[in-house]
Design a protein around this motif. Structure first.
Motif, PDB file in Angstrom:
ATOM      1  N   ALA A   1      -0.116   4.197 -22.252  1.00  0.00           N
ATOM      2  CA  ALA A   1      -0.592   3.789 -20.939  1.00  0.00           C
ATOM      3  C   ALA A   1       0.493   3.179 -20.065  1.00  0.00           C
ATOM      4  O   ALA A   1       0.209   2.743 -18.948  1.00  0.00           O
ATOM      5  CB  ALA A   1      -1.731   2.777 -21.090  1.00  0.00           C
TER       6      ALA A   1
ATOM      7  N   THR B   1      -2.457   8.974 -16.281  1.00  0.00           N
ATOM      8  CA  THR B   1      -1.790   8.146 -17.286  1.00  0.00           C
ATOM      9  C   THR B   1      -1.650   8.960 -18.571  1.00  0.00           C
ATOM     10  O   THR B   1      -2.505   9.791 -18.893  1.00  0.00           O
ATOM     11  CB  THR B   1      -2.589   6.855 -17.587  1.00  0.00           C
TER      12      THR B   1
ATOM     13  N   TRP C   1      -7.807   5.433 -11.453  1.00  0.00           N
ATOM     14  CA  TRP C   1      -6.593   4.689 -11.081  1.00  0.00           C
ATOM     15  C   TRP C   1      -6.940   3.272 -10.630  1.00  0.00           C
ATOM     16  O   TRP C   1      -6.184   2.326 -10.911  1.00  0.00           O
ATOM     17  CB  TRP C   1      -5.833   5.433  -9.988  1.00  0.00           C
TER      18      TRP C   1
ATOM     19  N   LYS D   1      -7.325   1.328 -13.740  1.00  0.00           N
ATOM     20  CA  LYS D   1      -6.016   1.180 -14.373  1.00  0.00           C
ATOM     21  C   LYS D   1      -5.256   0.002 -13.777  1.00  0.00           C
ATOM     22  O   LYS D   1      -4.775  -0.878 -14.496  1.00  0.00           O
ATOM     23  CB  LYS D   1      -5.233   2.479 -14.205  1.00  0.00           C
TER      24      LYS D   1
ATOM     25  N   ASP E   1      -4.259  -3.637 -15.586  1.00  0.00           N
ATOM     26  CA  ASP E   1      -2.942  -3.343 -16.136  1.00  0.00           C
ATOM     27  C   ASP E   1      -2.104  -4.570 -16.448  1.00  0.00           C
ATOM     28  O   ASP E   1      -1.282  -4.551 -17.363  1.00  0.00           O
ATOM     29  CB  ASP E   1      -2.158  -2.466 -15.156  1.00  0.00           C
TER      30      ASP E   1
END
Length: 248
Positions: A123, A162, A63, A66, A70
């Motif tokens: 995603a 995700t 995470w 991510k 992102d």
């Protein structure tokens, strides 16, 4: 006859077209290719699915990565290549887009969800690995960045991840079946921006060719399947495809 004219002729003669898209179509929207120099996979060791499931530490690192990477994807906009494919879908010429991408740009370009087959997931949201319930990313991001909380499913308290396919995770059965069905039903398969090295997904173009369909590759760099294709164009996807089908 130049490459664009040849592509226009091949597209014009087809009755049921399928696109197979990879990272190269999204790099034209500013999304880095994970495999290219400087991409995520050259900077980070991949987190395998079994490790994600077994360890809070690995879930936390997943995470963290991510949310650190992102912004580029979430701020990207569909480009001319995405819009050209959307036009072919709108005209009823393209029956499906099989994609290795997880950015959701095909849908944002106007292609209905039902026409996009995502082989590696998506995603832009998360899902429960136990019950499949969809979770939006915004509240997960807030809880993780502000409190360090790992997400659990609000329905069943299962592990949330995700909605992408990780290393070591089984390919999704239903999308793979749909992709095979569309591949065998088409009379033209166009590869756009895929290096065609990730199997089993990369087997679909040759499957179409063996079944009698024409096979076109539009990709910046050569691939191992160039010799099998009816037409190969090493150029930018958006401008080339837009010219070939006559859209801005």
């Amino acid at each position: 006859m130049n490459d664009v004219e040849q592509l226009r002729e091949i597209v014009g003669a087809a009755k049921r077209i399928v696109a197979f898209t990879g990272a190269g179509i999204s790099t034209e929207s500013g999304i880095p290719d994970f495999r290219s120099p400087g991409g995520i996979w050259t900077r980070y060791k991949p987190i395998y699915f079994d490790d994600f499931m077994a360890s809070d530490e690995m879930r936390r690192e997943s995470w963290r990565r991510k949310f650190a990477t992102d912004e580029t994807m979430l701020n990207a906009e569909p480009n001319a290549g995405h819009r050209a494919l959307a036009k072919l879908v709108e005209l009823g010429r393209m029956s499906a887009i099989i994609t290795q991408n997880v950015d959701g740009l095909h849908q944002r370009s106007g292609v209905p969800d039902a026409k996009v087959i995502e082989l590696h997931g998506n995603a832009t949201y998360a899902s429960c690995l136990d019950c499949g319930h969809r979770h939006e990313l915004a509240p997960i991001r807030t809880a993780f960045l502000e409190k360090g909380e790992l997400p659990l499913c609000e329905k069943c308290e299962g592990i949330v991840k995700t909605a992408t396919i990780s290393f070591g995770q089984a390919m999704p059965e239903i999308p793979m079946i749909r992709a095979q069905e569309e591949t065998l039903a088409c009379d033209l398969l166009i590869v756009l921006g895929s290096s065609l090295v990730v199997y089993p997904a990369a087997g679909f173009p040759r499957m179409a060719k063996r079944n009698g369909a024409r096979f076109v590759i539009l990709n910046r760099d050569p691939t191992d399947q160039d010799d099998d294709a009816d037409l190969v164009i090493h150029n930018e996807i958006g401008p080339t495809l837009s010219k070939a089908i006559g859209v801005n």
